[in-house]
Design a protein around this motif. Structure first.
Motif, PDB file in Angstrom:
ATOM      1  N   VAL A   1      15.319  61.710 -22.491  1.00 58.16           N
ATOM      2  CA  VAL A   1      14.852  60.323 -22.718  1.00 58.16           C
ATOM      3  C   VAL A   1      13.312  60.078 -22.927  1.00 58.16           C
ATOM      4  O   VAL A   1      13.081  59.144 -23.957  1.00 58.16           O
ATOM      5  CB  VAL A   1      15.357  59.505 -21.463  1.00 58.16           C
ATOM      6  N   LEU A   2      12.400  60.901 -22.368  1.00 56.21           N
ATOM      7  CA  LEU A   2      11.106  60.819 -22.691  1.00 56.21           C
ATOM      8  C   LEU A   2      10.536  61.529 -23.714  1.00 56.21           C
ATOM      9  O   LEU A   2       9.549  61.252 -24.435  1.00 56.21           O
ATOM     10  CB  LEU A   2      10.491  61.042 -21.311  1.00 56.21           C
ATOM     11  N   GLY A   3      11.347  62.398 -24.454  1.00 52.61           N
ATOM     12  CA  GLY A   3      10.768  63.002 -25.491  1.00 52.61           C
ATOM     13  C   GLY A   3       9.751  64.258 -25.280  1.00 52.61           C
ATOM     14  O   GLY A   3       9.061  64.595 -26.220  1.00 52.61           O
ATOM     15  N   THR A   4       9.419  64.554 -23.961  1.00 49.14           N
ATOM     16  CA  THR A   4       8.537  65.515 -23.681  1.00 49.14           C
ATOM     17  C   THR A   4       9.138  66.033 -22.167  1.00 49.14           C
ATOM     18  O   THR A   4       9.935  65.526 -21.491  1.00 49.14           O
ATOM     19  CB  THR A   4       7.476  64.920 -23.252  1.00 49.14           C
ATOM     20  N   THR A   5       8.333  67.076 -21.692  1.00 49.29           N
ATOM     21  CA  THR A   5       8.684  67.772 -20.427  1.00 49.29           C
ATOM     22  C   THR A   5       8.109  66.986 -19.540  1.00 49.29           C
ATOM     23  O   THR A   5       6.871  66.576 -19.300  1.00 49.29           O
ATOM     24  CB  THR A   5       8.168  69.244 -20.284  1.00 49.29           C
ATOM     25  N   VAL A   6       8.833  66.235 -18.500  1.00 46.68           N
ATOM     26  CA  VAL A   6       8.483  65.578 -17.481  1.00 46.68           C
ATOM     27  C   VAL A   6       7.651  66.427 -16.249  1.00 46.68           C
ATOM     28  O   VAL A   6       7.908  67.538 -16.107  1.00 46.68           O
ATOM     29  CB  VAL A   6       9.459  64.852 -16.503  1.00 46.68           C
ATOM     30  N   GLU A   7       6.477  65.732 -15.801  1.00 44.69           N
ATOM     31  CA  GLU A   7       5.571  66.394 -15.085  1.00 44.69           C
ATOM     32  C   GLU A   7       6.011  65.924 -13.346  1.00 44.69           C
ATOM     33  O   GLU A   7       5.344  65.127 -13.005  1.00 44.69           O
ATOM     34  CB  GLU A   7       4.183  66.406 -15.266  1.00 44.69           C
ATOM     35  N   VAL A   8       6.971  66.728 -12.778  1.00 48.43           N
ATOM     36  CA  VAL A   8       7.090  66.263 -11.490  1.00 48.43           C
ATOM     37  C   VAL A   8       7.409  67.628 -10.778  1.00 48.43           C
ATOM     38  O   VAL A   8       7.832  68.702 -11.156  1.00 48.43           O
ATOM     39  CB  VAL A   8       8.359  65.455 -11.219  1.00 48.43           C
ATOM     40  N   ASP A   9       7.140  67.599  -9.396  1.00 48.73           N
ATOM     41  CA  ASP A   9       7.398  68.497  -8.191  1.00 48.73           C
ATOM     42  C   ASP A   9       9.044  68.482  -8.130  1.00 48.73           C
ATOM     43  O   ASP A   9       9.392  67.876  -7.038  1.00 48.73           O
ATOM     44  CB  ASP A   9       6.619  68.438  -7.117  1.00 48.73           C
TER      45      ASP A   9
ATOM     46  N   PHE B   1      13.452  53.198 -18.716  1.00 49.39           N
ATOM     47  CA  PHE B   1      13.902  53.181 -17.369  1.00 49.39           C
ATOM     48  C   PHE B   1      15.647  53.019 -17.240  1.00 49.39           C
ATOM     49  O   PHE B   1      16.192  53.661 -16.323  1.00 49.39           O
ATOM     50  CB  PHE B   1      13.357  52.117 -16.381  1.00 49.39           C
ATOM     51  N   GLN B   2      16.084  52.287 -18.116  1.00 49.18           N
ATOM     52  CA  GLN B   2      17.646  51.820 -18.080  1.00 49.18           C
ATOM     53  C   GLN B   2      18.018  53.252 -18.502  1.00 49.18           C
ATOM     54  O   GLN B   2      19.152  53.443 -17.936  1.00 49.18           O
ATOM     55  CB  GLN B   2      17.842  50.595 -19.146  1.00 49.18           C
ATOM     56  N   LYS B   3      17.377  54.071 -19.515  1.00 54.88           N
ATOM     57  CA  LYS B   3      18.224  55.019 -20.139  1.00 54.88           C
ATOM     58  C   LYS B   3      18.071  56.179 -19.005  1.00 54.88           C
ATOM     59  O   LYS B   3      19.207  57.271 -18.982  1.00 54.88           O
ATOM     60  CB  LYS B   3      17.370  55.646 -21.368  1.00 54.88           C
ATOM     61  N   ILE B   4      16.908  56.201 -18.351  1.00 54.04           N
ATOM     62  CA  ILE B   4      16.790  57.339 -17.346  1.00 54.04           C
ATOM     63  C   ILE B   4      17.912  57.151 -16.329  1.00 54.04           C
ATOM     64  O   ILE B   4      18.639  58.027 -15.855  1.00 54.04           O
ATOM     65  CB  ILE B   4      15.652  57.108 -16.605  1.00 54.04           C
ATOM     66  N   LEU B   5      18.360  55.775 -15.884  1.00 55.77           N
ATOM     67  CA  LEU B   5      19.405  55.697 -14.927  1.00 55.77           C
ATOM     68  C   LEU B   5      20.839  55.605 -15.587  1.00 55.77           C
ATOM     69  O   LEU B   5      21.675  54.510 -15.403  1.00 55.77           O
ATOM     70  CB  LEU B   5      19.019  54.226 -14.228  1.00 55.77           C
ATOM     71  N   HIS B   6      21.144  56.724 -16.306  1.00 51.73           N
ATOM     72  CA  HIS B   6      22.373  57.081 -16.787  1.00 51.73           C
ATOM     73  C   HIS B   6      23.496  57.040 -15.635  1.00 51.73           C
ATOM     74  O   HIS B   6      23.240  57.279 -14.681  1.00 51.73           O
ATOM     75  CB  HIS B   6      22.184  58.372 -17.440  1.00 51.73           C
ATOM     76  N   GLN B   7      24.557  56.668 -16.128  1.00 55.80           N
ATOM     77  CA  GLN B   7      25.689  56.404 -14.853  1.00 55.80           C
ATOM     78  C   GLN B   7      26.033  57.755 -14.303  1.00 55.80           C
ATOM     79  O   GLN B   7      26.612  57.692 -13.447  1.00 55.80           O
ATOM     80  CB  GLN B   7      26.884  55.657 -15.628  1.00 55.80           C
TER      81      GLN B   7
END
Length: 221
Positions: A204-212, A177-183
Protein backbone atom coordinates in the motif's frame (compact mmCIF):
# COMPACT_ATOMS: atom_id res chain seq x y z
CA UNK A 1 -27.82 12.68 25.31
CA UNK A 2 -24.65 13.94 23.66
CA UNK A 3 -21.97 11.20 23.50
CA UNK A 4 -18.48 12.25 24.60
CA UNK A 5 -15.31 10.57 25.91
CA UNK A 6 -13.77 12.28 28.94
CA UNK A 7 -10.12 12.20 29.97
CA UNK A 8 -10.14 11.24 33.65
CA UNK A 9 -6.40 10.86 34.20
CA UNK A 10 -5.49 12.66 37.45
CA UNK A 11 -8.98 14.22 37.60
CA UNK A 12 -10.85 14.18 40.93
CA UNK A 13 -14.08 12.20 40.91
CA UNK A 14 -16.26 12.13 44.02
CA UNK A 15 -18.21 8.95 44.74
CA UNK A 16 -20.77 9.00 47.55
CA UNK A 17 -21.73 5.53 48.67
CA UNK A 18 -20.13 2.36 49.97
CA UNK A 19 -21.88 -0.54 48.24
CA UNK A 20 -21.88 -2.44 44.97
CA UNK A 21 -22.79 0.51 42.74
CA UNK A 22 -20.02 2.62 44.25
CA UNK A 23 -17.62 -0.31 43.71
CA UNK A 24 -18.29 -0.27 39.98
CA UNK A 25 -17.90 3.49 39.73
CA UNK A 26 -14.61 3.52 41.64
CA UNK A 27 -13.24 0.62 39.61
CA UNK A 28 -14.07 2.36 36.32
CA UNK A 29 -12.49 5.63 37.47
CA UNK A 30 -9.29 3.90 38.58
CA UNK A 31 -9.02 2.03 35.29
CA UNK A 32 -9.05 5.43 33.59
CA UNK A 33 -6.35 6.66 36.04
CA UNK A 34 -8.63 9.12 37.79
CA UNK A 35 -8.46 10.11 41.46
CA UNK A 36 -11.30 9.22 43.81
CA UNK A 37 -12.73 10.89 46.89
CA UNK A 38 -14.97 8.26 48.45
CA UNK A 39 -17.58 9.42 50.96
CA UNK A 40 -19.35 6.85 53.15
CA UNK A 41 -19.49 5.84 56.83
CA UNK A 42 -18.82 2.22 55.81
CA UNK A 43 -17.47 0.39 52.77
CA UNK A 44 -17.89 -3.02 51.23
CA UNK A 45 -14.82 -5.28 51.54
CA UNK A 46 -13.88 -4.66 47.88
CA UNK A 47 -14.13 -0.91 48.33
CA UNK A 48 -11.98 -1.10 51.45
CA UNK A 49 -9.26 -2.75 49.40
CA UNK A 50 -9.58 -0.09 46.69
CA UNK A 51 -9.40 2.64 49.34
CA UNK A 52 -6.02 1.36 50.48
CA UNK A 53 -4.41 2.68 47.29
CA UNK A 54 -2.98 6.15 46.82
CA UNK A 55 -5.59 7.07 44.19
CA UNK A 56 -8.52 6.80 46.62
CA UNK A 57 -9.16 9.04 49.64
CA UNK A 58 -11.88 7.68 51.92
CA UNK A 59 -13.85 10.17 53.98
CA UNK A 60 -15.42 7.94 56.63
CA UNK A 61 -18.55 9.99 57.33
CA UNK A 62 -21.96 11.04 56.11
CA UNK A 63 -22.18 13.27 53.02
CA UNK A 64 -21.74 17.04 53.36
CA UNK A 65 -21.84 19.67 50.56
CA UNK A 66 -18.13 20.51 50.87
CA UNK A 67 -17.30 16.93 49.90
CA UNK A 68 -17.91 17.98 46.29
CA UNK A 69 -15.26 20.72 46.33
CA UNK A 70 -12.99 20.47 43.29
CA UNK A 71 -14.83 17.51 41.75
CA UNK A 72 -14.58 16.95 38.01
CA UNK A 73 -17.38 14.36 38.15
CA UNK A 74 -19.82 13.39 40.90
CA UNK A 75 -21.40 9.97 41.43
CA UNK A 76 -24.31 9.65 43.86
CA UNK A 77 -24.57 5.97 44.81
CA UNK A 78 -26.21 5.90 48.24
CA UNK A 79 -29.27 3.95 49.35
CA UNK A 80 -31.07 7.08 50.55
CA UNK A 81 -33.28 8.95 48.09
CA UNK A 82 -33.13 12.05 50.30
CA UNK A 83 -29.31 12.05 50.28
CA UNK A 84 -29.30 11.48 46.53
CA UNK A 85 -31.48 14.57 46.08
CA UNK A 86 -29.17 16.65 48.27
CA UNK A 87 -26.14 15.59 46.27
CA UNK A 88 -27.96 16.37 43.04
CA UNK A 89 -28.93 19.84 44.30
CA UNK A 90 -25.40 20.64 45.47
CA UNK A 91 -23.75 19.40 42.28
CA UNK A 92 -26.16 21.32 40.08
CA UNK A 93 -25.57 24.49 42.10
CA UNK A 94 -21.82 24.11 41.50
CA UNK A 95 -22.32 23.28 37.78
CA UNK A 96 -20.73 19.85 38.30
CA UNK A 97 -21.58 16.85 36.16
CA UNK A 98 -23.41 14.24 38.22
CA UNK A 99 -24.49 10.65 37.75
CA UNK A 100 -27.24 9.49 40.10
CA UNK A 101 -27.76 5.77 40.60
CA UNK A 102 -31.26 4.66 39.49
CA UNK A 103 -32.20 8.18 38.38
CA UNK A 104 -31.30 8.67 34.71
CA UNK A 105 -33.60 11.68 34.36
CA UNK A 106 -31.91 13.47 37.23
CA UNK A 107 -28.40 12.67 35.99
CA UNK A 108 -26.43 15.06 33.81
CA UNK A 109 -24.44 12.18 32.33
CA UNK A 110 -24.73 8.41 31.98
CA UNK A 111 -21.96 5.84 32.09
CA UNK A 112 -22.39 3.61 29.03
CA UNK A 113 -21.60 -0.07 28.86
CA UNK A 114 -18.18 -0.19 27.22
CA UNK A 115 -15.67 -2.47 25.54
CA UNK A 116 -11.97 -1.67 25.60
CA UNK A 117 -9.49 -3.10 23.13
CA UNK A 118 -6.34 -1.20 23.94
CA UNK A 119 -7.06 2.42 23.05
CA UNK A 120 -10.14 1.43 21.07
CA UNK A 121 -13.30 2.08 23.06
CA UNK A 122 -16.83 1.10 22.09
CA UNK A 123 -19.65 2.55 24.18
CA UNK A 124 -23.26 1.38 24.27
CA UNK A 125 -25.93 3.61 25.76
CA UNK A 126 -29.71 3.44 26.04
CA UNK A 127 -29.93 6.93 27.58
CA UNK A 128 -30.58 5.25 30.91
CA UNK A 129 -33.71 3.45 29.70
CA UNK A 130 -32.31 -0.09 30.03
CA UNK A 131 -28.86 -0.84 31.45
CA UNK A 132 -29.69 -4.52 30.98
CA UNK A 133 -30.03 -4.02 27.23
CA UNK A 134 -26.74 -2.12 27.12
CA UNK A 135 -25.10 -5.08 28.85
CA UNK A 136 -26.71 -7.50 26.39
CA UNK A 137 -25.40 -5.59 23.37
CA UNK A 138 -21.96 -5.32 24.97
CA UNK A 139 -21.78 -9.10 25.45
CA UNK A 140 -22.68 -9.63 21.81
CA UNK A 141 -20.04 -7.18 20.61
CA UNK A 142 -17.39 -8.69 22.90
CA UNK A 143 -17.56 -11.87 20.83
CA UNK A 144 -17.26 -9.90 17.59
CA UNK A 145 -14.67 -7.25 18.48
CA UNK A 146 -11.60 -9.12 19.70
CA UNK A 147 -8.19 -7.98 20.89
CA UNK A 148 -6.99 -7.95 17.28
CA UNK A 149 -8.82 -4.63 16.84
CA UNK A 150 -6.64 -3.02 19.50
CA UNK A 151 -3.56 -4.44 17.77
CA UNK A 152 -4.72 -3.01 14.44
CA UNK A 153 -5.22 0.38 16.06
CA UNK A 154 -1.64 0.30 17.33
CA UNK A 155 -0.40 -0.62 13.87
CA UNK A 156 -2.29 2.22 12.19
CA UNK A 157 -1.06 4.66 14.85
CA UNK A 158 2.54 3.49 14.34
CA UNK A 159 2.51 4.21 10.60
CA UNK A 160 0.23 7.26 10.71
CA UNK A 161 3.10 9.72 11.20
CA UNK A 162 4.94 8.24 8.21
CA UNK A 163 1.91 8.71 6.00
CA UNK A 164 1.21 12.25 7.23
CA UNK A 165 4.84 13.22 6.60
CA UNK A 166 4.60 12.12 2.96
CA UNK A 167 4.18 14.37 -0.05
CA UNK A 168 0.73 13.08 -0.98
CA UNK A 169 -2.27 15.37 -0.78
CA UNK A 170 -4.89 15.00 1.95
CA UNK A 171 -7.25 13.04 -0.30
CA UNK A 172 -4.47 10.63 -1.30
CA UNK A 173 -3.54 10.13 2.36
CA UNK A 174 -7.14 9.30 3.23
CA UNK A 175 -7.14 6.73 0.43
CA UNK A 176 -3.94 5.18 1.81
CA UNK A 177 -5.53 4.76 5.25
CA UNK A 178 -8.61 3.22 3.65
CA UNK A 179 -6.47 0.78 1.66
CA UNK A 180 -4.50 -0.20 4.76
CA UNK A 181 -7.76 -1.17 6.49
CA UNK A 182 -8.31 -4.01 4.06
CA UNK A 183 -11.24 -6.26 4.94
CA UNK A 184 -8.88 -9.22 5.49
CA UNK A 185 -6.37 -7.51 7.80
CA UNK A 186 -8.30 -8.30 11.00
CA UNK A 187 -8.29 -11.99 10.10
CA UNK A 188 -4.56 -11.91 9.35
CA UNK A 189 -3.82 -10.36 12.74
CA UNK A 190 -6.15 -12.73 14.58
CA UNK A 191 -4.46 -15.74 12.95
CA UNK A 192 -0.90 -14.39 13.44
CA UNK A 193 -0.33 -14.14 9.70
CA UNK A 194 2.06 -11.24 10.14
CA UNK A 195 3.89 -11.85 6.88
CA UNK A 196 0.63 -11.06 5.08
CA UNK A 197 0.07 -7.95 7.21
CA UNK A 198 3.58 -6.64 6.54
CA UNK A 199 3.41 -7.43 2.83
CA UNK A 200 0.05 -5.68 2.55
CA UNK A 201 1.25 -2.54 4.37
CA UNK A 202 4.42 -2.34 2.27
CA UNK A 203 2.44 -2.75 -0.95
CA UNK A 204 0.00 0.00 0.00
CA UNK A 205 2.73 2.44 0.97
CA UNK A 206 5.10 1.45 -1.80
CA UNK A 207 7.96 1.18 0.67
CA UNK A 208 9.09 -0.85 3.66
CA UNK A 209 7.22 0.37 6.71
CA UNK A 210 9.32 1.24 9.75
CA UNK A 211 7.56 -0.17 12.80
CA UNK A 212 8.53 -2.39 15.71
CA UNK A 213 6.62 -5.49 14.66
CA UNK A 214 7.39 -7.27 17.92
CA UNK A 215 5.74 -4.53 19.95
CA UNK A 216 2.83 -4.40 17.53
CA UNK A 217 2.24 -8.15 17.79
CA UNK A 218 2.37 -8.02 21.59
CA UNK A 219 0.03 -4.99 21.65
CA UNK A 220 2.46 -2.99 23.76
CA UNK A 221 2.22 0.44 22.16
Amino acid sequence: MYPVCLQLKDKLCVVIGGGGVAERKVREILIQQGKVRLVSPALSPKLQRMASGDKVVWLRKEYEPEDLNGAFLVYAATSSRAVQKRIQRDANAANQLINIADDPEGSSFHVPASIHRGDLTLAISTNGKSPAMSAMVRKQLEHTIGEEYGVLLNLVAAIRSQILAGDEGQQQKRILFQKILHQDIIGWIKNDQWELVEEHINNVLGTTVEVDWKDIRENRL
